[in-house]
Design a protein around this motif. Structure first.
Motif, mmCIF file in Angstrom:
data_model
loop_
_atom_site.group_PDB
_atom_site.id
_atom_site.type_symbol
_atom_site.label_atom_id
_atom_site.label_comp_id
_atom_site.label_asym_id
_atom_site.label_seq_id
_atom_site.Cartn_x
_atom_site.Cartn_y
_atom_site.Cartn_z
ATOM 1 N N ASP A 1 28.294 36.377 23.886
ATOM 2 C CA ASP A 1 28.975 36.710 25.134
ATOM 3 C C ASP A 1 30.370 36.094 25.067
ATOM 4 O O ASP A 1 30.511 34.884 24.919
ATOM 5 C CB ASP A 1 28.179 36.116 26.298
ATOM 6 N N PHE B 1 29.948 33.100 32.183
ATOM 7 C CA PHE B 1 28.700 32.899 31.447
ATOM 8 C C PHE B 1 27.734 32.040 32.254
ATOM 9 O O PHE B 1 26.539 32.328 32.319
ATOM 10 C CB PHE B 1 28.996 32.257 30.094
ATOM 11 N N ARG C 1 23.905 35.309 32.735
ATOM 12 C CA ARG C 1 23.888 35.544 31.286
ATOM 13 C C ARG C 1 22.568 36.129 30.846
ATOM 14 O O ARG C 1 21.554 36.025 31.545
ATOM 15 C CB ARG C 1 24.178 34.263 30.531
ATOM 16 N N ASN D 1 27.733 31.636 24.019
ATOM 17 C CA ASN D 1 29.044 31.912 24.596
ATOM 18 C C ASN D 1 30.164 31.303 23.779
ATOM 19 O O ASN D 1 30.099 30.143 23.387
ATOM 20 C CB ASN D 1 29.090 31.378 26.033
ATOM 21 N N ALA E 1 34.253 31.857 24.589
ATOM 22 C CA ALA E 1 35.197 32.573 25.446
ATOM 23 C C ALA E 1 36.401 33.066 24.650
ATOM 24 O O ALA E 1 37.128 32.271 24.064
ATOM 25 C CB ALA E 1 35.661 31.682 26.585
ATOM 26 N N CYS F 1 30.739 41.521 26.932
ATOM 27 C CA CYS F 1 31.578 40.922 27.970
ATOM 28 C C CYS F 1 31.266 41.667 29.268
ATOM 29 O O CYS F 1 30.224 42.300 29.379
ATOM 30 C CB CYS F 1 33.064 40.998 27.598
#
Length: 89
Positions: free
Chosen positions: A11, A18, A22, A28, A30, A72
């Protein structure tokens, strides 16, 4: 429970996004960071590139041959992340 078939869900939303929701078992990193966001994300700020994206990926210790499903919120960041991952090899 479905078998993942060896796929890992990456993600690339912000840490705040998140944390708010999620997919179980996802990880995760970013791709972008939110600036000036309110605490509840009701008035998010601008998104800027995360200069530590590669460091966050490395911290996940994913195998280089891992099959990733990159997600996303809308598809824009995940598309950019796939391009970035491809460039990294």
């Amino acid at each position: 429970r479905r078998e993942s078939g060896g796929w890992k869900v990456l993600d690339v939303r912000s840490a705040e996004e998140f944390a708010s929701a999620r997919i179980p078992g996802s990880v995760n990193a970013a791709l972008m960071l939110q600036t000036g966001a309110s605490a509840d994300l009701s008035a998010p700020g601008a998104l800027v590139p995360n200069p530590k994206f590669v460091d966050e990926l490395n911290a996940l210790s994913l195998p280089r041959d891992a099959k990733l499903l990159v997600i996303c919120g809308s598809g824009k960041r995940s598309k950019l992340a796939v391009k970035r991952l491809s460039a990294l090899g």
